[in-house]
Design an enzyme around this catalytic site. Structure first.
Site, short mmCIF file in Angstrom:
data_model
loop_
_atom_site.label_atom_id
_atom_site.label_comp_id
_atom_site.label_asym_id
_atom_site.label_seq_id
_atom_site.Cartn_x
_atom_site.Cartn_y
_atom_site.Cartn_z
N LYS A 75 27.50 41.30 42.46
CA LYS A 75 27.53 41.94 41.14
C LYS A 75 26.15 41.76 40.53
CE LYS A 75 29.63 43.86 37.59
NZ LYS A 75 29.96 45.31 37.60
N TYR A 87 33.98 29.44 41.60
CA TYR A 87 34.99 28.39 41.52
C TYR A 87 34.27 27.05 41.67
CZ TYR A 87 38.76 31.83 42.00
OH TYR A 87 39.63 32.87 41.82
N ASP A 131 43.51 39.26 48.25
CA ASP A 131 44.87 39.60 47.83
C ASP A 131 45.05 41.12 47.76
OD1 ASP A 131 45.82 37.00 47.55
OD2 ASP A 131 46.80 37.45 45.64
N ASP A 180 33.22 45.50 41.59
CA ASP A 180 34.13 46.43 40.93
C ASP A 180 34.27 47.72 41.74
OD1 ASP A 180 31.44 46.77 40.34
OD2 ASP A 180 31.77 47.52 38.32
N ASP A 205 38.63 35.66 46.79
CA ASP A 205 40.01 35.35 46.46
C ASP A 205 40.73 36.61 45.98
OD1 ASP A 205 42.32 33.98 45.82
OD2 ASP A 205 41.54 33.11 43.97
#
Ligand code: ATP
Ligand code: MG
Length: 361
Positions: free
Chosen positions: A191, A138, A252, A224, A248
């Site tokens: 990743k 971000y 959630d 993942d 983020d």
């Protein structure tokens, strides 16, 4: 500054929608807990943000509010309905985003914990996601580039990610310290099979920093795979540290797996300042109807008290935080639940029960 047991000055930013209900109720519960453990009363400083601030100052996040925050010991931020602000404010950072950026609150700490009495997909989940909150994928939040996205031609859009060793190490210290107070385990989410340089730097920095914490074990997961692990065996994790966007998304996911939006707290912190903020939004659909669940806001305030207890070496504040957490847990376990959890209790009834349980101990 200050001594153990002496008065704190906390900012109270009510915000929009259900903020008008859950923020005053949170303040009441904090006051009850602080007084129950024999701590000096808190001096609350109410400051406008959101629609109230648009009315009084012509902007959802006035410079006066930002200036006043600087001098306080900590802040409780209510939810804001920034999507509903007048057109001219909608391109700006939200009030919460502005505060995080202005004060460099680089750590977004989001526990995901199942509660007795609240149905959960992963009932044994008890983890904390430590999300780096200033850079990573971000880049628009980032200190180094103004906006991370751009279009070299009308048909090509690009985005920049930024990882600095300094920010990766800083968040690694936050995660390792927290793990030391919990079950001593840090999982780094990366990743590196695709994003070898960026998430590779993150992984390397956390691994290096963790060597300085002998009681902390580190392992690593690809993002993942981590999503799948959270669903299949989310109860196995303790502290999960990751970059901005992964954090983020995963928080959630973890929040939902452990219960509901109405119960998920968070803290935003730098080394010197911290802000309690529920993970949910202003819930305009139920605002003003005495139906909101104040759990997330109350547990966020308890996180702030714990953070202040640490920073000021004030064990009474940690005891006040523990009282809030146990009273909320007992209230939920007793089946006193708001409508979002399938119950019949109003916001006021829930808050009253929590207050009574704080005093009973
Ligand atoms: P934002 O963009 O600020 O995240 P949002 O629209 O994504 O806002 P919320 O405002 O969190 O999401 O609301 C999503 C749904 O969850 C709504 O139906 C709302 O009523 C419900 N909800 C959120 N928080 C609570 C709460 N504390 N108590 C009860 N219901 C809630
Ligand atoms: Mg949302």
């Amino acid at each position: 500054s200050g001594h153990a047991g002496t008065s704190l000055r906390l900012g109270l930013l009510v915000g929009d929608g259900i903020g008008h209900e859950i923020v005053p109720d949170t303040r009441r519960v904090v006051d009850t807990a602080v007084s129950a453990v024999g701590h000096d009363a808190i001096a609350w400083v109410e400051l406008p943000i959101g629609f109230d601030a648009i009315d009084s100052h012509g902007t959802p996040i006035p410079e006066e509010t930002l200036a006043a925050l600087q001098g306080l010991d900590g802040w409780v931020l209510g939810p804001h309905d920034s999507a509903a602000y007048p057109e001219q404010f909608r391109g700006d950072l939200t009030p919460g985003g502005t505060i995080r950026k202005r004060f460099g609150l680089f750590a977004n700490i989001r526990p995901a914990r199942a509660h007795a009495g609240v149905a959960a997909t992963v009932p044994d989940m008890d983890l904390v996601i430590v999300r780096e909150n200033t850079e990573g994928f971000y880049a628009d939040r980032n200190m180094h580039v103004g906006s991370g996205e751009f279009m070299p031609t009308p048909d090509v859009a690009m985005a920049v990610a930024v990882f600095t060793r300094r920010a990766c190490e800083r968040i690694a210290h936050t995660a390792c310290r927290l793990a030391g107070q919990r079950r001593g385990r840090v999982t780094v989410v990366h990743k590196t099979n695709v994003l070898a340089l960026t998430t590779g730097l993150f992984l390397e920095a956390v691994t290096d920093v963790a060597r300085g914490y002998p009681g902390v074990r580190v392992d690593a997961e690809h993002v993942d795979a981590m999503a799948a692990h959270l669903v299949r065996r989310g109860g196995d994790f303790d502290v999960v540290v990751t970059e901005n966007m992964f954090g983020d998304i995963l928080s959630d996911l973890a929040g939902e797996l452990s219960g509901s939006l109405g119960t998920a707290p968070s803290l935003n912190a730098s080394a010197t300042q911290a802000m309690a903020q529920a993970a949910h939004g202003a819930a305009p659909d139920i605002a003003g109807r005495n139906r909101a669940n104040p759990t997330a806001m109350m547990l966020s305030a308890a996180m702030l008290l714990d953070w202040l207890a640490d920073r000021r070496t004030d064990p009474l504040l940690a005891r006040a935080a523990e009282r809030i957490r146990r009273a909320v847990a007992d209230t939920l376990a007793a089946g006193v639940a708001t409508a979002d959890l399938g119950g019949l209790a109003s916001t006021a009834e829930f808050t009253e029960t929590v207050g009574a349980r704080i005093l009973r101990r």
